[in-house]
Design a protein around this motif. Structure first.
Motif, short mmCIF file in Angstrom:
data_model
loop_
_atom_site.label_atom_id
_atom_site.label_comp_id
_atom_site.label_asym_id
_atom_site.label_seq_id
_atom_site.Cartn_x
_atom_site.Cartn_y
_atom_site.Cartn_z
N SER A 43 0.80 -1.22 0.00
CA SER A 43 0.00 0.00 0.00
C SER A 43 0.84 1.28 0.00
CB SER A 43 -0.97 0.02 1.18
OG SER A 43 -0.27 0.10 2.41
N THR A 44 2.10 1.21 0.35
CA THR A 44 2.94 2.41 0.35
C THR A 44 3.61 2.66 -0.99
OG1 THR A 44 4.85 1.16 1.16
CG2 THR A 44 3.44 2.19 2.82
N PHE A 45 3.43 1.76 -1.96
CA PHE A 45 4.04 1.92 -3.28
C PHE A 45 3.18 2.85 -4.12
CE2 PHE A 45 6.46 -2.40 -3.48
CZ PHE A 45 7.08 -2.10 -2.30
N VAL A 46 3.50 4.14 -4.10
CA VAL A 46 2.72 5.14 -4.84
C VAL A 46 3.06 5.09 -6.32
CG1 VAL A 46 2.19 7.60 -5.04
CG2 VAL A 46 2.64 6.59 -2.79
N THR A 47 4.33 4.99 -6.62
CA THR A 47 4.76 4.88 -8.01
C THR A 47 5.14 3.42 -8.27
OG1 THR A 47 7.03 5.43 -7.43
CG2 THR A 47 5.61 7.24 -8.10
N PRO A 48 5.15 3.00 -9.51
CA PRO A 48 5.51 1.61 -9.79
C PRO A 48 6.93 1.28 -9.29
CG PRO A 48 4.50 2.59 -11.71
CD PRO A 48 4.73 3.70 -10.72
N VAL A 49 7.05 0.11 -8.69
CA VAL A 49 8.32 -0.39 -8.17
C VAL A 49 8.61 -1.71 -8.88
CG1 VAL A 49 9.48 -1.29 -6.11
CG2 VAL A 49 7.98 0.69 -5.93
N THR A 50 9.84 -1.89 -9.31
CA THR A 50 10.22 -3.13 -9.98
C THR A 50 10.65 -4.16 -8.95
OG1 THR A 50 10.94 -1.93 -11.95
CG2 THR A 50 11.77 -4.17 -11.68
N LEU A 51 10.04 -5.32 -9.00
CA LEU A 51 10.40 -6.44 -8.13
C LEU A 51 10.99 -7.56 -8.97
CD1 LEU A 51 7.28 -6.85 -5.79
CD2 LEU A 51 9.43 -5.68 -5.29
N THR A 52 12.01 -8.19 -8.44
CA THR A 52 12.57 -9.38 -9.06
C THR A 52 11.87 -10.57 -8.43
OG1 THR A 52 14.69 -8.28 -9.36
CG2 THR A 52 14.68 -10.69 -9.47
N LEU A 53 11.44 -11.51 -9.27
CA LEU A 53 10.74 -12.69 -8.78
C LEU A 53 11.69 -13.88 -8.75
CD1 LEU A 53 7.42 -12.39 -10.79
CD2 LEU A 53 7.83 -11.72 -8.43
N PRO A 54 11.59 -14.71 -7.71
CA PRO A 54 12.38 -15.94 -7.70
C PRO A 54 11.78 -16.92 -8.70
CG PRO A 54 10.92 -15.89 -5.81
CD PRO A 54 10.76 -14.57 -6.51
N THR A 55 12.55 -17.92 -9.05
CA THR A 55 12.01 -18.94 -9.95
C THR A 55 11.02 -19.81 -9.19
OG1 THR A 55 13.83 -20.41 -9.40
CG2 THR A 55 14.10 -19.04 -11.36
N VAL A 56 10.08 -20.36 -9.91
CA VAL A 56 9.12 -21.28 -9.31
C VAL A 56 9.89 -22.52 -8.87
CG1 VAL A 56 7.09 -22.72 -9.72
CG2 VAL A 56 7.21 -20.42 -10.70
N ASP A 57 9.71 -22.92 -7.62
CA ASP A 57 10.44 -24.05 -7.07
C ASP A 57 9.47 -24.91 -6.29
OD1 ASP A 57 12.10 -25.85 -5.80
OD2 ASP A 57 13.45 -24.34 -4.98
N ALA A 58 9.04 -26.01 -6.90
CA ALA A 58 8.06 -26.89 -6.28
C ALA A 58 8.59 -27.55 -5.01
CB ALA A 58 7.61 -27.96 -7.28
N SER A 59 9.91 -27.55 -4.82
CA SER A 59 10.46 -28.18 -3.62
C SER A 59 10.39 -27.28 -2.39
CB SER A 59 11.92 -28.59 -3.85
OG SER A 59 12.76 -27.44 -3.92
N GLN A 60 10.04 -25.99 -2.60
CA GLN A 60 9.92 -25.08 -1.47
C GLN A 60 8.71 -25.46 -0.63
OE1 GLN A 60 11.67 -22.35 -0.29
NE2 GLN A 60 13.26 -22.90 -1.75
N ALA A 61 8.92 -25.53 0.66
CA ALA A 61 7.80 -25.81 1.57
C ALA A 61 6.96 -24.54 1.69
CB ALA A 61 8.33 -26.23 2.92
N SER A 62 5.69 -24.72 1.91
CA SER A 62 4.83 -23.57 2.13
C SER A 62 5.11 -22.96 3.47
CB SER A 62 3.36 -24.01 2.08
OG SER A 62 3.03 -24.45 0.79
N GLY A 63 4.75 -21.72 3.61
CA GLY A 63 4.89 -21.05 4.90
C GLY A 63 6.17 -20.23 5.00
N VAL A 64 6.31 -19.59 6.14
CA VAL A 64 7.46 -18.71 6.39
C VAL A 64 8.50 -19.50 7.19
CG1 VAL A 64 8.18 -16.55 7.45
CG2 VAL A 64 5.92 -16.73 6.42
N PRO A 65 9.76 -19.46 6.75
CA PRO A 65 10.79 -20.23 7.45
C PRO A 65 10.94 -19.78 8.90
CG PRO A 65 11.68 -19.16 5.49
CD PRO A 65 10.28 -18.70 5.65
N GLY A 66 11.12 -20.73 9.78
CA GLY A 66 11.33 -20.42 11.20
C GLY A 66 10.07 -20.17 11.99
N VAL A 67 8.92 -20.23 11.34
CA VAL A 67 7.65 -20.01 12.03
C VAL A 67 6.85 -21.28 11.96
CG1 VAL A 67 5.50 -18.68 12.07
CG2 VAL A 67 7.64 -17.56 11.44
N SER A 68 6.45 -21.79 13.12
CA SER A 68 5.63 -23.00 13.12
C SER A 68 4.26 -22.68 13.69
CB SER A 68 6.29 -24.11 13.94
OG SER A 68 6.49 -23.67 15.26
N SER A 69 3.29 -23.48 13.34
CA SER A 69 1.92 -23.22 13.79
C SER A 69 1.69 -23.67 15.20
CB SER A 69 0.92 -23.91 12.88
OG SER A 69 1.20 -25.27 12.79
#
Length: 69
Positions: A43-69
Motif C-alpha cells: 500500500s505504500t508503493f505510490v509509483t511503480p516499483v520493480t520487483l525481481t521474482l524468484p524462480t518457481v520451485d516446487a520443492s519449497q515448503a509452504s509457509g514462512v521459514p522459522g515459524v511454526s503453527s
C-alpha cells in the motif's frame, strides 16, 4: 534468468504476487527476501516499483521459514 515485474499499491500484497506468479501465496517471503522487503503490504508503493521474482520451485515448503503453527 530472473523475471522482473512492476507493482503498485493496486497490486495488493506480496501474497497476491506470490499466488499469481509462484502458485503459492505463502511463498511471499521469497519475493520479499530477494527484494530487501520485510512487509508483504504494497500500500505504500505510490509509483511503480520493480520487483525481481524468484524462480518457481516446487520443492519449497509452504509457509514462512522459522515459524511454526
Amino acid at each position: 534468468m530472473a523475471k522482473s515485474i512492476k507493482v503498485t499499491a493496486a497490486d495488493g500484497t506480496l501474497y497476491h504476487i506470490a499466488a499469481g506468479y509462484l502458485g503459492d501465496a505463502t511463498q511471499w517471503w521469497r519475493i520479499a527476501q530477494l527484494n530487501g522487503l520485510t512487509d508483504p503490504d504494497l500500500s505504500t508503493f505510490v509509483t511503480p516499483v520493480t520487483l525481481t521474482l524468484p524462480t518457481v520451485d516446487a520443492s519449497q515448503a509452504s509457509g514462512v521459514p522459522g515459524v511454526s503453527s
